[in-house]
Enzyme design. Structure first.
Site, PDB file in Angstrom:
ATOM      1  CE  LYS A   1      35.853  36.813  78.484  1.00 29.04           C
ATOM      2  NZ  LYS A   1      36.166  38.103  79.095  1.00 29.04           N
TER       3      LYS A   1
HETATM    4  N1  PMP Z   1      32.219  42.829  79.871  1.00 32.25           N
HETATM    5  C1  PMP Z   1      33.491  42.501  79.621  1.00 32.25           C
HETATM    6  C2  PMP Z   1      34.325  43.429  78.817  1.00 32.25           C
HETATM    7  C3  PMP Z   1      34.021  41.309  80.117  1.00 32.25           C
HETATM    8  O1  PMP Z   1      35.299  40.983  79.879  1.00 32.25           O
HETATM    9  C4  PMP Z   1      33.215  40.465  80.902  1.00 32.25           C
HETATM   10  C5  PMP Z   1      33.779  39.197  81.465  1.00 32.25           C
HETATM   11  N2  PMP Z   1      33.680  38.150  80.544  1.00 32.25           N
HETATM   12  C6  PMP Z   1      31.891  40.861  81.139  1.00 32.25           C
HETATM   13  C7  PMP Z   1      31.422  42.045  80.612  1.00 32.25           C
HETATM   14  C8  PMP Z   1      30.968  39.995  81.942  1.00 32.25           C
HETATM   15  O2  PMP Z   1      30.672  38.831  81.247  1.00 32.25           O
HETATM   16  P1  PMP Z   1      30.314  37.483  81.997  1.00 32.25           P
HETATM   17  O3  PMP Z   1      29.246  37.798  82.966  1.00 32.25           O
HETATM   18  O4  PMP Z   1      29.876  36.573  80.923  1.00 32.25           O
HETATM   19  O5  PMP Z   1      31.553  37.035  82.685  1.00 32.25           O
END
Ligand code: PMP
Length: 307
Positions: free
Chosen positions: A159
């Site tokens: 991320k």
């Molecule tokens: N994909 C991307 C590109 C994201 O930024 C996020 C948000 N963090 C997610 C998927 C979903 O991840 P999560 O469920 O851990 O928030």
């Protein structure tokens, strides 16, 4: 979306007043985008504020940092405590939580290895990311003309701050064209994910969600939903899907910490199912909504209490 100011932001081990939580204009990450972050949520539970899967989010922050060779100058346990401290200091019960690791002032140029690594944690009240109507009735999606990153250009498992330019361009394109959110395809043409959410389709009673190898972040909501669905007796698998699988899906939804579980009403103007949230989506959405507030005993381990 305008931000709602709270009292304190945690910066490098101390709580500082919101208005004093500033960085220099020559902060390294501002120029080259190298840094990592998380998006976490706390919810009001019977035992006060509960941070949903906090340790998993902090673990992902550390693995994102490892990928970019960033050494976080705090331990996981210290950052878990710091998040709780920030939630409590701001007297929040329900809030969004943004831990960010960035490279500070002092070095310039592209080599990051000698940069000062800084950590901040902010919290603020933030409602449904794709709107209450999106959660209720579903959202209208458009396949983006922008592709998700090639894994050898940008690592989808991380991320990473600068990686989100790709998401921002796709989001702006979709909104300018009159849609609510974008779906991005991988360079190989498979469905990857949305700008800040993972995607699921239900076809012939089986739920499918794209793998990291299709360029998707390993979502924590995605993982919670896989567990919930399996516990409900629904078959789930990580597999590559094509855009036409979205057009012909019986049901589809997206998942993310900010967005939560949001039904997909249409993709490129093709209605998903009847164009209204289907029964599997609804059941998963309801269970998730209860689980995040500590209302489901078997998922009590996911809620980490702040106090
Ligand atoms: N994909 C991307 C590109 C994201 O930024 C996020 C948000 N963090 C997610 C998927 C979903 O991840 P999560 O469920 O851990 O928030």
């Amino acid at each position: 979306m305008p931000i709602t100011k709270t009292d304190y932001i945690w910066m490098d081990g101390e709580l500082v007043k919101w208005d004093d939580a500033n960085v220099h204009v020559l902060t390294h990450t501002l120029h080259y985008g190298c840094g990592v972050f998380e998006g976490v949520r706390a919810y009001a539970t019977a035992k006060g504020a509960g941070v949903f899967r906090l340790s998993d989010h902090i673990d992902r922050l550390f693995s994102s940092a490892k990928i970019f060779l960033i050494e976080i100058p705090f331990s996981r346990a210290q950052l878990v405590e710091a998040v709780k401290q920030t939630v409590l200091a701001n007297r929040m019960t329900e809030c969004y939580i943004r831990p960010i690791v960035y490279l500070g002032y002092g070095e310039m140029g592209l080599l990051t290895l000698n940069c000062d690594v800084k950590v901040a944690i902010a919290v603020w009240p933030w409602g449904a990311y794709l709107g209450d109507e999106g959660i209720e009735k579903g959202v209208r999606m458009k396949i983006s003309s922008w592709q998700r990153h090639d894994p050898n250009a940008m690592p989808p498992a991380a991320k990473g701050i600068g990686m989100y330019i790709n998401s921002s361009m796709a989001k702006a394109e979709a909104l300018k064209a009159g849609y609510d959110e974008a779906v991005l395809l991988s360079p190989q043409g498979y469905v990857s994910e949305c700008t800040g959410e993972n995607i699921f389709v239900l076809r012939k009673d089986r739920l499918v969600t794209p793998p990291v190898s299709a360029g998707a972040l390993e979502g924590i909501t995605q993982d919670s939903v896989i567990t919930i669905a399996r516990d409900l007796g629904i078959e789930v698998e990580h597999a590559n899907i094509l855009r036409s699988d979205l057009y012909t899906a019986d049901e589809a939804f997206l998942t993310g910490t900010a967005a939560e579980v949001v039904p997909i009403r249409s993709v490129d103007d093709r209605l998903v199912g009847e164009g209204t949230p289907g029964p599997v989506t609804r059941k998963i959405q309801e269970t998730y909504k209860e689980a995040i507030r500590g209302g489901v005993e078997r998922y009590a381990r996911w809620v980490e209490h702040a106090g």
